[in-house]
Design a protein around this motif. Structure first.
Motif, short mmCIF file in Angstrom:
data_model
loop_
_atom_site.label_atom_id
_atom_site.label_comp_id
_atom_site.label_asym_id
_atom_site.label_seq_id
_atom_site.Cartn_x
_atom_site.Cartn_y
_atom_site.Cartn_z
N SER A 99 0.40 -1.36 -0.05
CA SER A 99 0.34 0.15 0.00
C SER A 99 0.88 1.04 0.11
CB SER A 99 -0.99 0.18 1.32
OG SER A 99 -2.22 -0.54 1.34
N TRP A 125 -1.98 3.69 -6.13
CA TRP A 125 -2.96 2.27 -6.10
C TRP A 125 -3.40 2.01 -4.84
CZ3 TRP A 125 -5.35 -0.52 -10.37
CH2 TRP A 125 -5.20 -0.48 -11.75
N THR A 126 -4.66 2.35 -4.80
CA THR A 126 -4.71 1.04 -3.06
C THR A 126 -5.03 -0.52 -3.12
OG1 THR A 126 -7.26 0.92 -3.49
CG2 THR A 126 -6.58 3.24 -2.23
N GLN A 184 -7.07 -2.52 -2.25
CA GLN A 184 -8.73 -3.38 -2.69
C GLN A 184 -8.87 -2.98 -4.39
OE1 GLN A 184 -8.03 -0.97 -0.75
NE2 GLN A 184 -7.73 -2.52 1.18
N ARG A 185 -8.14 -1.86 -5.08
CA ARG A 185 -8.24 -1.64 -5.88
C ARG A 185 -7.76 -2.35 -7.75
NH1 ARG A 185 -6.08 3.23 -8.92
NH2 ARG A 185 -6.89 3.11 -10.76
N MET A 186 -6.44 -2.95 -6.40
CA MET A 186 -5.48 -3.82 -7.59
C MET A 186 -6.27 -5.36 -7.89
SD MET A 186 -2.03 -4.36 -5.63
CE MET A 186 -1.36 -2.42 -4.80
N PRO A 187 -6.45 -5.68 -9.19
CA PRO A 187 -6.99 -6.83 -9.80
C PRO A 187 -6.06 -7.98 -8.41
CG PRO A 187 -6.38 -5.91 -11.55
CD PRO A 187 -5.23 -4.98 -10.24
N ARG A 212 -2.68 -8.98 -6.32
CA ARG A 212 -2.49 -8.96 -5.37
C ARG A 212 -1.96 -10.01 -4.76
NH1 ARG A 212 -7.90 -6.58 -4.65
NH2 ARG A 212 -8.62 -8.58 -3.90
N SER A 260 0.32 -4.96 -16.01
CA SER A 260 0.59 -5.71 -14.39
C SER A 260 2.45 -6.50 -14.81
CB SER A 260 -0.36 -7.00 -14.59
OG SER A 260 -1.56 -6.92 -14.30
#
Length: 139
Positions: free
Chosen positions: A64, A70-71, A73-76, A80, A117
């Protein structure tokens, strides 16, 4: 693909599935080990899943902090999982050189995620690699 690369891919599979299910990756892994329907699980896969799970809070904090714009939670979800595994190897796997941890994570991103990615994974892990020695000293 080498044995460790396959183990990493398998670990990402478990981490990804557990993330989507909202469950614990070690529990998911334990439910699969020894199942006649699941191919045998490499010892290194177990080490990776257990290591990521044991250090997940610190790993997520570091991701984080260094994932610019990017948060978590927002990442694919697959990104993560790859970042969690790559960061675990970068900081906690003493037998894996930093460059190898990053390269393996980038290769996983190339094969499993979007076209953007690999660059994203490389950027996040690269920023953390710069301060990896300082981070390892306080782990």
């Amino acid at each position: 693909m080498g044995a460790r690369s396959k183990a990493r891919k398998r670990a990402v599979d478990f981490l990804y599935e557990a993330d989507l299910l909202g469950s614990d990756a070690v529990t998911l892994l334990a439910s699969r080990v020894g199942s006649p329907d699941v191919p045998p699980v490499n010892d290194y896969t177990v080490t990776l899943v257990e290591g990521v799970t044991a250090n997940r809070s610190r790993i997520d904090d570091l991701i984080s902090e260094h994932a610019e714009g990017w948060t978590l939670q927002r990442m694919p979800a697959v990104d993560r999982a790859i970042l969690r595994l790559g960061l675990y190897e970068l900081l906690w796997a003493a037998d894996v050189p930093d460059a190898v941890a990053i390269d393996e994570a980038v290769e996983l991103a190339k094969g499993l995620s979007t076209d953007d990615s690999p660059r994203f994974v490389n950027g996040v892990l690269g920023r953390i690699a710069v301060i990896a020695d300082q981070l390892r000293a306080v782990l």
